[in-house]
Scaffold this motif. Sequence first.
Motif, PDB file in Angstrom:
ATOM      1  N   ASN A 246       0.900  -1.017  -0.077  1.00 59.15           N
ATOM      2  CA  ASN A 246      -0.029   0.072   0.012  1.00 59.15           C
ATOM      3  C   ASN A 246       0.726   1.219   0.033  1.00 59.15           C
ATOM      4  N   GLU A 247       1.897   1.149   0.808  1.00 60.53           N
ATOM      5  CA  GLU A 247       2.872   2.435   0.862  1.00 60.53           C
ATOM      6  C   GLU A 247       3.402   2.689  -0.631  1.00 60.53           C
ATOM      7  N   LEU A 248       3.807   1.632  -1.172  1.00 57.69           N
ATOM      8  CA  LEU A 248       4.410   1.867  -2.633  1.00 57.69           C
ATOM      9  C   LEU A 248       3.442   2.405  -3.527  1.00 57.69           C
ATOM     10  N   ILE A 249       2.144   1.801  -3.581  1.00 57.73           N
ATOM     11  CA  ILE A 249       1.139   2.406  -4.478  1.00 57.73           C
ATOM     12  C   ILE A 249       0.628   3.791  -4.119  1.00 57.73           C
ATOM     13  N   TYR A 250       0.924   4.250  -2.713  1.00 55.49           N
ATOM     14  CA  TYR A 250       0.608   5.532  -2.179  1.00 55.49           C
ATOM     15  C   TYR A 250       1.794   6.532  -2.688  1.00 55.49           C
ATOM     16  N   LYS A 251       2.860   5.922  -2.904  1.00 54.66           N
ATOM     17  CA  LYS A 251       3.936   6.781  -3.313  1.00 54.66           C
ATOM     18  C   LYS A 251       3.869   7.050  -4.891  1.00 54.66           C
ATOM     19  N   GLY A 252       3.053   6.257  -5.765  1.00 60.99           N
ATOM     20  CA  GLY A 252       3.016   6.353  -7.032  1.00 60.99           C
ATOM     21  C   GLY A 252       3.668   5.594  -7.787  1.00 60.99           C
ATOM     22  N   GLU A 253       4.003   4.304  -7.154  1.00 62.92           N
ATOM     23  CA  GLU A 253       4.727   3.127  -7.955  1.00 62.92           C
ATOM     24  C   GLU A 253       3.339   2.531  -8.763  1.00 62.92           C
ATOM     25  N   LYS A 254       3.460   2.341  -9.832  1.00 59.15           N
ATOM     26  CA  LYS A 254       2.546   1.344 -10.887  1.00 59.15           C
ATOM     27  C   LYS A 254       2.632   0.302 -10.314  1.00 59.15           C
ATOM     28  N   ILE A 255       1.515  -0.728 -10.337  1.00 53.66           N
ATOM     29  CA  ILE A 255       1.365  -2.066 -10.086  1.00 53.66           C
ATOM     30  C   ILE A 255       2.044  -3.064 -11.195  1.00 53.66           C
ATOM     31  N   PRO A 256       2.049  -2.878 -12.209  1.00 55.41           N
ATOM     32  CA  PRO A 256       2.826  -3.647 -13.202  1.00 55.41           C
ATOM     33  C   PRO A 256       4.264  -3.626 -12.724  1.00 55.41           C
ATOM     34  N   TYR A 257       4.719  -2.186 -12.548  1.00 55.39           N
ATOM     35  CA  TYR A 257       6.093  -2.055 -12.380  1.00 55.39           C
ATOM     36  C   TYR A 257       6.506  -3.086 -10.914  1.00 55.39           C
ATOM     37  N   ILE A 258       5.736  -2.666  -9.969  1.00 51.32           N
ATOM     38  CA  ILE A 258       5.843  -3.488  -8.714  1.00 51.32           C
ATOM     39  C   ILE A 258       5.838  -4.914  -8.873  1.00 51.32           C
ATOM     40  N   LEU A 259       4.816  -5.442  -9.576  1.00 52.57           N
ATOM     41  CA  LEU A 259       5.044  -6.854  -9.941  1.00 52.57           C
ATOM     42  C   LEU A 259       6.108  -7.447 -10.713  1.00 52.57           C
ATOM     43  N   ASN A 260       6.537  -6.553 -11.721  1.00 51.21           N
ATOM     44  CA  ASN A 260       7.773  -6.806 -12.498  1.00 51.21           C
ATOM     45  C   ASN A 260       9.181  -6.953 -11.503  1.00 51.21           C
ATOM     46  N   MET A 261       9.129  -6.017 -10.543  1.00 52.34           N
ATOM     47  CA  MET A 261      10.399  -6.073  -9.623  1.00 52.34           C
ATOM     48  C   MET A 261      10.508  -7.160  -8.812  1.00 52.34           C
ATOM     49  N   ILE A 262       9.066  -7.640  -8.253  1.00 44.37           N
ATOM     50  CA  ILE A 262       9.135  -8.800  -7.375  1.00 44.37           C
ATOM     51  C   ILE A 262       9.546  -9.891  -7.912  1.00 44.37           C
ATOM     52  N   GLU A 263       9.052 -10.196  -9.186  1.00 44.85           N
ATOM     53  CA  GLU A 263       9.257 -11.176 -10.047  1.00 44.85           C
ATOM     54  C   GLU A 263      10.763 -11.393 -10.033  1.00 44.85           C
ATOM     55  N   LYS A 264      11.519 -10.035 -10.580  1.00 46.15           N
ATOM     56  CA  LYS A 264      12.919 -10.176 -10.738  1.00 46.15           C
ATOM     57  C   LYS A 264      13.589 -10.527  -9.451  1.00 46.15           C
ATOM     58  N   GLN A 265      13.147  -9.907  -8.424  1.00 44.72           N
ATOM     59  CA  GLN A 265      13.775 -10.327  -7.267  1.00 44.72           C
ATOM     60  C   GLN A 265      13.710 -11.835  -6.731  1.00 44.72           C
TER      61      GLN A 265
END
Length: 349
Positions: A246-265
């Motif tokens: 929720n904090e990441l989304i509030y900061k303006g990060e797009k969900i596709p980007y968050i998902l992509n970064m989680i997958e890479k990690q």
Amino acid sequence: MIDIFTLNENLKNGKAENCYLLCGSDEKLIKDTVNYIVDMNVDKNFRDLNYEEFDGTFIDSFEPVINACETMPLMSSKKVVLVYRASFLNDDKSGNPKLHGENAFKCIYNYLSDVPDHCILIFYDIFKSKRDKPGKRIYKLDKKICVVRADKIKGYQLESRVKEMFELRGKQIGRVELRIFCSLLKENDLNILENEVEKLCCYVLDEPITKDDIKVLFFKNNYDDIFDLTNPIANKKIKESIQVLNELIYKGEKIPYILNMIEKQFYKLLELKIMLHYKEKKQNIMRELNMRSDYAYEINVAQSKKFTFKQLKNAINLCLTAEERIKSSTIDPKTEMELLIINSIVYEK
């Protein structure tokens, strides 16, 4: 021969020479140092009158340089003359053939004793690779003028320098904290390093310096946000994981980007776990997975140990499924991300 840090310290303490040769593979570091010397000695309003430069690749003789040095400064007590890409001062015969001969070098060498006090003459030579070393000519010049090895220092040498900066401010920093701090530094410029040290000292005041202090000030970026999300997942903390999302989304990060970064990690952790299983050397792992510091390596190893191979493979599959569902259906992306987190955590070993 001195290093770039010693030169900066000497300049700051008023210990200046009137002739320098800077050599190394980092041209940006050299240019920044030259600009620093020029700014210290030449008023910017009269820079055009009291600063001259020559391209060592193309000058036909050293006479124009001598004439520039002999000319008195205007509206200033000093002038600076720069000869850049002066490979003729090294043993590299691919440089300027008109100045590389022994007679030309002897002329230059002899003049260096006669550079007038009103002039600061600077040469710099860029090495073709980090493996190149100063040649015989440069070592000969080192007996007559100030020769500076302008390469970024690292490892123990960098840590020793930075530790001195903390001690001058009355602060002690532990070995682990010092290593983490140095691994996060992006510049070797003395002034920039001192600013970063000062920033950390002001932040902690009279308290001991901790890893958390360093992370708060210097280690917060998008990758760390994603790491902060995968860490509570690894520790099976659903509530904390959703909160970070929720904090990441509030900061303006797009969900596709968050998902992509989680997958890479998750992919990185799986590759790391496999390499550790086959007892790959630390340096090989860091190179293959693009880990730029010991600290980054250590925290990723610690996180990888909290997952089994099956859990990581399942997490990657969940990421791929979530990506497909978000792209091809009307499901709420945030809900899909929350399900991804929950399913990653509750998956059995």
